[in-house]
Design an enzyme around this catalytic site. Sequence first.
Site, mmCIF file in Angstrom:
data_model
loop_
_atom_site.group_PDB
_atom_site.id
_atom_site.type_symbol
_atom_site.label_atom_id
_atom_site.label_comp_id
_atom_site.label_asym_id
_atom_site.label_seq_id
_atom_site.Cartn_x
_atom_site.Cartn_y
_atom_site.Cartn_z
ATOM 1 C CD GLU A 79 -1.487 -0.301 3.609
ATOM 2 O OE1 GLU A 79 -2.203 0.682 3.787
ATOM 3 O OE2 GLU A 79 -1.580 -1.353 4.274
ATOM 4 C CB CYS A 111 -2.539 -4.461 6.579
ATOM 5 S SG CYS A 111 -2.176 -2.811 7.150
ATOM 6 C CG HIS A 233 -2.540 -6.815 10.686
ATOM 7 N ND1 HIS A 233 -1.368 -6.620 9.993
ATOM 8 C CD2 HIS A 233 -3.081 -5.580 10.890
ATOM 9 C CE1 HIS A 233 -1.217 -5.318 9.776
ATOM 10 N NE2 HIS A 233 -2.243 -4.666 10.314
HETATM 11 N N1 CAA Z 1 1.702 3.330 30.703
HETATM 12 C C1 CAA Z 1 1.107 2.230 30.177
HETATM 13 N N2 CAA Z 1 0.077 2.294 29.290
HETATM 14 C C2 CAA Z 1 -0.373 3.514 28.935
HETATM 15 C C3 CAA Z 1 0.188 4.689 29.457
HETATM 16 C C4 CAA Z 1 1.281 4.562 30.375
HETATM 17 N N3 CAA Z 1 1.868 5.643 30.905
HETATM 18 N N4 CAA Z 1 -0.474 5.748 28.913
HETATM 19 C C5 CAA Z 1 -1.412 5.229 28.065
HETATM 20 N N5 CAA Z 1 -1.357 3.881 28.090
HETATM 21 C C6 CAA Z 1 -2.143 2.927 27.323
HETATM 22 C C7 CAA Z 1 -3.622 3.261 27.218
HETATM 23 O O1 CAA Z 1 -4.335 2.854 28.374
HETATM 24 C C8 CAA Z 1 -3.985 2.450 25.980
HETATM 25 O O2 CAA Z 1 -4.105 1.086 26.302
HETATM 26 P P1 CAA Z 1 -5.540 0.362 26.235
HETATM 27 O O3 CAA Z 1 -6.028 0.557 24.823
HETATM 28 O O4 CAA Z 1 -5.251 -1.053 26.542
HETATM 29 O O5 CAA Z 1 -6.384 1.071 27.247
HETATM 30 C C9 CAA Z 1 -2.747 2.565 25.103
HETATM 31 O O6 CAA Z 1 -1.699 3.006 25.966
HETATM 32 C C10 CAA Z 1 -2.888 3.561 23.963
HETATM 33 O O7 CAA Z 1 -3.360 4.749 24.507
HETATM 34 P P2 CAA Z 1 -4.450 5.621 23.704
HETATM 35 O O8 CAA Z 1 -5.589 4.758 23.266
HETATM 36 O O9 CAA Z 1 -4.756 6.834 24.510
HETATM 37 O O10 CAA Z 1 -3.551 6.005 22.449
HETATM 38 P P3 CAA Z 1 -3.849 6.966 21.270
HETATM 39 O O11 CAA Z 1 -5.312 7.294 21.186
HETATM 40 O O12 CAA Z 1 -2.903 8.115 21.353
HETATM 41 O O13 CAA Z 1 -3.388 6.084 20.031
HETATM 42 C C11 CAA Z 1 -4.146 4.522 18.360
HETATM 43 C C12 CAA Z 1 -3.786 4.732 19.826
HETATM 44 C C13 CAA Z 1 -5.442 5.284 18.065
HETATM 45 C C14 CAA Z 1 -4.310 3.062 18.074
HETATM 46 C C15 CAA Z 1 -3.005 5.111 17.486
HETATM 47 O O14 CAA Z 1 -1.807 4.457 17.769
HETATM 48 C C16 CAA Z 1 -3.287 5.030 15.996
HETATM 49 O O15 CAA Z 1 -4.021 5.841 15.436
HETATM 50 N N6 CAA Z 1 -2.658 4.045 15.287
HETATM 51 C C17 CAA Z 1 -2.817 3.866 13.855
HETATM 52 C C18 CAA Z 1 -4.054 3.073 13.495
HETATM 53 C C19 CAA Z 1 -3.922 1.620 13.839
HETATM 54 O O16 CAA Z 1 -2.847 1.059 13.918
HETATM 55 N N7 CAA Z 1 -5.059 0.944 14.034
HETATM 56 C C20 CAA Z 1 -5.073 -0.472 14.345
HETATM 57 C C21 CAA Z 1 -6.221 -1.191 13.682
HETATM 58 S S1 CAA Z 1 -6.217 -0.890 11.909
HETATM 59 C C22 CAA Z 1 -5.040 -1.981 11.290
HETATM 60 O O17 CAA Z 1 -4.659 -2.896 11.941
HETATM 61 C C23 CAA Z 1 -4.528 -1.730 9.927
HETATM 62 C C24 CAA Z 1 -3.186 -1.114 10.008
HETATM 63 O O18 CAA Z 1 -2.174 -1.828 10.022
HETATM 64 C C25 CAA Z 1 -3.087 0.335 10.084
#
Ligand code: CAA
Length: 389
Positions: A79, A111, A233
């Site tokens: 991609e 993916c 994945h």
């Molecule tokens: N110590 C330990 N853990 C902590 C922490 C700390 N100090 N602070 C936060 N965390 C934890 C949170 O509790 C959370 O865990 P849980 O989900 O288990 O509760 C984790 O860290 C992440 O925190 P947030 O949810 O607040 O993180 P975020 O909103 O900033 O980002 C995300 C998370 C939205 C997934 C972001 O990484 C993102 O947009 N990623 C890209 C999209 C993606 O990968 N999606 C996955 C599914 S799609 C797919 O699989 C296709 C692909 O390859 C893209």
Amino acid sequence: MNIGIDALACATSHYCLPLADMAEALDVPVGKYHVGLGQEHMSIPALDEDAVTLGAQAGARLLAATGTAGIRTVIFATESGVDQSKSAGVFLHALLELPRHVRTVEMKEACYGGTAALQSALGIVARHPKEKVLVIAADIARYAAGGSGEPTQGAGAVAFLVSAEPRLLRIPAVSGVYTADINDFWRPNDSSTPLVDGHLSMDAYMDALTGAYDDYLEQGGIPAAQLARFVHHQPFGKMARKAHARLMAHTGDSRGDEVIESGLAYGRQIGNSYTAALYIGILSLLGTDPADLTDTAIGLFSYGSGAVAEFFTGIPVAGYRERLRETGADAEGVAALLAARETIDFPTYRVLHGSLRTDAADFSTPPQTTAPFRFAGVSSGVRQYEVRS
Ligand code: CAA
């Protein structure tokens, strides 16, 4: 017929960034990345690397061990495409010096593309058992700087040979599939980074997992409770852990992280590699799991945003560890590959990130990557690649 993956090799980019540096620079607790996302480093491409050069590296490593006899099809899944018309697989065909009598295409569905390529390859080999299909999956996961996806970037490639007499992983024909039109992650033509609704994408991933698994069972698949290990994945390790917990709750099985852990080791150091990520997870499982997995059934889940998913199984073949060694994809080989990356600091990474585009390098850019293939620039609209001897 025992069709499956005969050999697998991998590659990653020239640079890497420790997520601890990113955490410090962005004033985020490092636990969020190391524990919350389950990631430690991310591979970062040099300006003169792209999906083609990463794919060529993995392909060259594979073919050095297997040779090219019997290959009549190359399928390139990515991609991180470099052209809207010409398959980037044709560049790979040339860089790998494959014979003329080979059909070459590019395949895309986020993916999931790597698994779409695998399934197509299995179909071709079922029809022509003497032929082999070379599948290459390579991607650069690049999100907007400052966005939530930034710590889940990465870069990697796999190359594998699908044949009727696989020496690595048999792939039984039973498979569960799932498609839902959902805008969780996509990259429009005018954007060099994806648009992503991160939390929606996590829900979409898990709905697709149970949906594909239910279809897999209906098609006669082995129930989850009888699968020895799972590789899901992995855009980041925590996603695979969440997926596993959801699958266990859905199926009534109660096994915990011990059945997914060894599949997460390499992705934790590389980051997301989109189409290649599931296959890097498979390498991680086969290379690092202490148990002998010969003839056990491994559950495999492939997810591509948009969204398309598939749940299927793989069965390691006797001697699989030696087979990994032949392509440099055993645990020592992959550790050496990861250690060979040049570590950069956060400011250097951000400058690089700001410059990276599919046509980032030009002929005045001094070589950055030390890999055997590099992207040298565009001349009269034509992408130029160099091979180091
Ligand atoms: N110590 C330990 N853990 C902590 C922490 C700390 N100090 N602070 C936060 N965390 C934890 C949170 O509790 C959370 O865990 P849980 O989900 O288990 O509760 C984790 O860290 C992440 O925190 P947030 O949810 O607040 O993180 P975020 O909103 O900033 O980002 C995300 C998370 C939205 C997934 C972001 O990484 C993102 O947009 N990623 C890209 C999209 C993606 O990968 N999606 C996955 C599914 S799609 C797919 O699989 C296709 C692909 O390859 C893209």
